[in-house]
Scaffold this motif. Structure first.
Motif, PDB file in Angstrom:
ATOM      1  N   ALA A 170       1.043  -0.752  -0.104  1.00 46.99           N
ATOM      2  CA  ALA A 170      -0.011  -0.129  -0.280  1.00 46.99           C
ATOM      3  C   ALA A 170       0.511   1.344  -0.398  1.00 46.99           C
ATOM      4  O   ALA A 170       0.459   2.296  -0.167  1.00 46.99           O
ATOM      5  N   VAL A 171       2.092   1.346   0.023  1.00 50.15           N
ATOM      6  CA  VAL A 171       2.967   2.739  -0.074  1.00 50.15           C
ATOM      7  C   VAL A 171       2.586   3.401  -1.656  1.00 50.15           C
ATOM      8  O   VAL A 171       3.260   2.077  -2.008  1.00 50.15           O
ATOM      9  N   PRO A 172       3.030   4.188  -1.573  1.00 46.58           N
ATOM     10  CA  PRO A 172       2.949   4.942  -2.687  1.00 46.58           C
ATOM     11  C   PRO A 172       3.926   4.703  -3.602  1.00 46.58           C
ATOM     12  O   PRO A 172       4.957   4.840  -2.890  1.00 46.58           O
ATOM     13  N   ASN A 173       4.283   4.825  -4.771  1.00 45.74           N
ATOM     14  CA  ASN A 173       5.400   4.445  -5.504  1.00 45.74           C
ATOM     15  C   ASN A 173       6.273   5.616  -5.426  1.00 45.74           C
ATOM     16  O   ASN A 173       7.734   6.171  -5.833  1.00 45.74           O
TER      17      ASN A 173
ATOM     18  N   PRO B 222       2.583  12.421   0.851  1.00 49.42           N
ATOM     19  CA  PRO B 222       3.080  12.959   2.100  1.00 49.42           C
ATOM     20  C   PRO B 222       2.390  11.330   2.116  1.00 49.42           C
ATOM     21  O   PRO B 222       3.095  10.813   3.908  1.00 49.42           O
ATOM     22  N   VAL B 223       2.025  10.409   1.750  1.00 49.69           N
ATOM     23  CA  VAL B 223       1.377   9.071   2.602  1.00 49.69           C
ATOM     24  C   VAL B 223       1.965   8.505   2.678  1.00 49.69           C
ATOM     25  O   VAL B 223       2.192   7.131   3.161  1.00 49.69           O
ATOM     26  N   ALA B 224       3.375   7.939   2.219  1.00 48.15           N
ATOM     27  CA  ALA B 224       4.566   6.867   1.499  1.00 48.15           C
ATOM     28  C   ALA B 224       4.581   7.177   2.847  1.00 48.15           C
ATOM     29  O   ALA B 224       4.850   6.019   2.942  1.00 48.15           O
ATOM     30  N   GLN B 225       5.846   8.160   3.326  1.00 46.24           N
ATOM     31  CA  GLN B 225       6.210   7.821   4.525  1.00 46.24           C
ATOM     32  C   GLN B 225       5.536   7.357   6.068  1.00 46.24           C
ATOM     33  O   GLN B 225       6.288   6.839   6.791  1.00 46.24           O
TER      34      GLN B 225
END
Length: 235
Positions: free
Chosen positions: A154-157, A162-165
């Motif tokens: 679910a971690v964005p590429n 800002p959602v990735a971290q």
């Protein structure tokens, strides 16, 4: 010596030492002294570092392989514990082979073995307790590593997202919890093996408990691996 059922006071003392050592080694690995972090604590930070690198790594096949290998490790120990528990249950149903083995050891070493089958069953049950504890920890660890894999997916590429971290930090904490379950399962297996010494007698159980505890604490706080892990290199 006065007997309390099939167990003597020395047996109860040895059992108390065993349970206390099992609990304290687990507690110390997760809550070590401030000035001497355990391998468990040190590796937790590396797992967080892993997820920080994961955000920017392309492609992510390497990370998927690591998670898969961790799950395979837990699955292996689940199978091992199931086989061992099955053998232990069979011994409770018919402890004669174990009693014969105890008699053979006694004949060779002149140690004060007790061939009482009720006592042997109690000792096997304690071994099964540790194996069952290990089984449950490994099953849960396997499942939580699965949760971690889903969170990683679910971690964005896009590292700028800002959602990735945030997602990566979530995955790291879940990964740490899965590792704690796996380590707890391994610890229970160590103490299950140590409990087998009880077949020789309570003093043998105390000796084995001290030995197993020493091995556990050395690997967490004084091993060569810990020294290598502790050296994080240039900051």
């Amino acid at each position: 010596m006065h007997m309390l059922g099939p167990l003597s006071p020395l047996d109860f003392l040895a059992l108390a030492v065993l349970v206390l050592a099992w609990f304290l080694t687990g507690w110390l690995s997760v809550h070590p002294p401030a000035g001497r972090p355990s391998v468990t604590v040190l590796m937790a930070q590396y797992r967080r570092d892993w997820m920080e690198q994961f955000v920017t790594r392309q492609p992510r096949i390497f990370d998927a392989s690591i998670i898969d290998s961790l799950r395979q490790g837990t699955a292996f120990f689940v199978s091992t514990c199931l086989i061992a528990i099955g053998g232990g249950v069979a011994l409770i149903g018919d402890p004669t082979p174990l009693a014969n083995l105890a008699s053979d050891i006694n004949a060779e070493t002149a140690l004060p073995l007790v061939a009482d089958q009720a006592l042997i069953k109690i000792k096997v049950i304690v071994v099964l307790f540790f194996l069952a504890e290990a089984l449950l920890k490994f099953i849960w660890s396997h499942r939580v590593f699965g949760y971690c894999a889903i969170l990683m997916a679910a971690v964005p590429n896009d590292p700028a997202d800002p959602v990735a971290q945030h997602r990566a930090a979530q995955a790291a904490e879940v990964n740490i919890q899965a590792a704690k379950g796996f380590n707890s399962g391994l610890r229970s297996i160590y103490f299950a093996l140590g409990t087998l010494a009880w077949l020789i007698g309570p003093l043998a159980l105390i000796t084995a408990t001290v030995f197993v505890t020493g091995v556990q604490l050395r690997r967490e706080f004084f091993s060569h691996s810990r020294r290598a892990i502790l050296d994080r290199g240039p900051v």
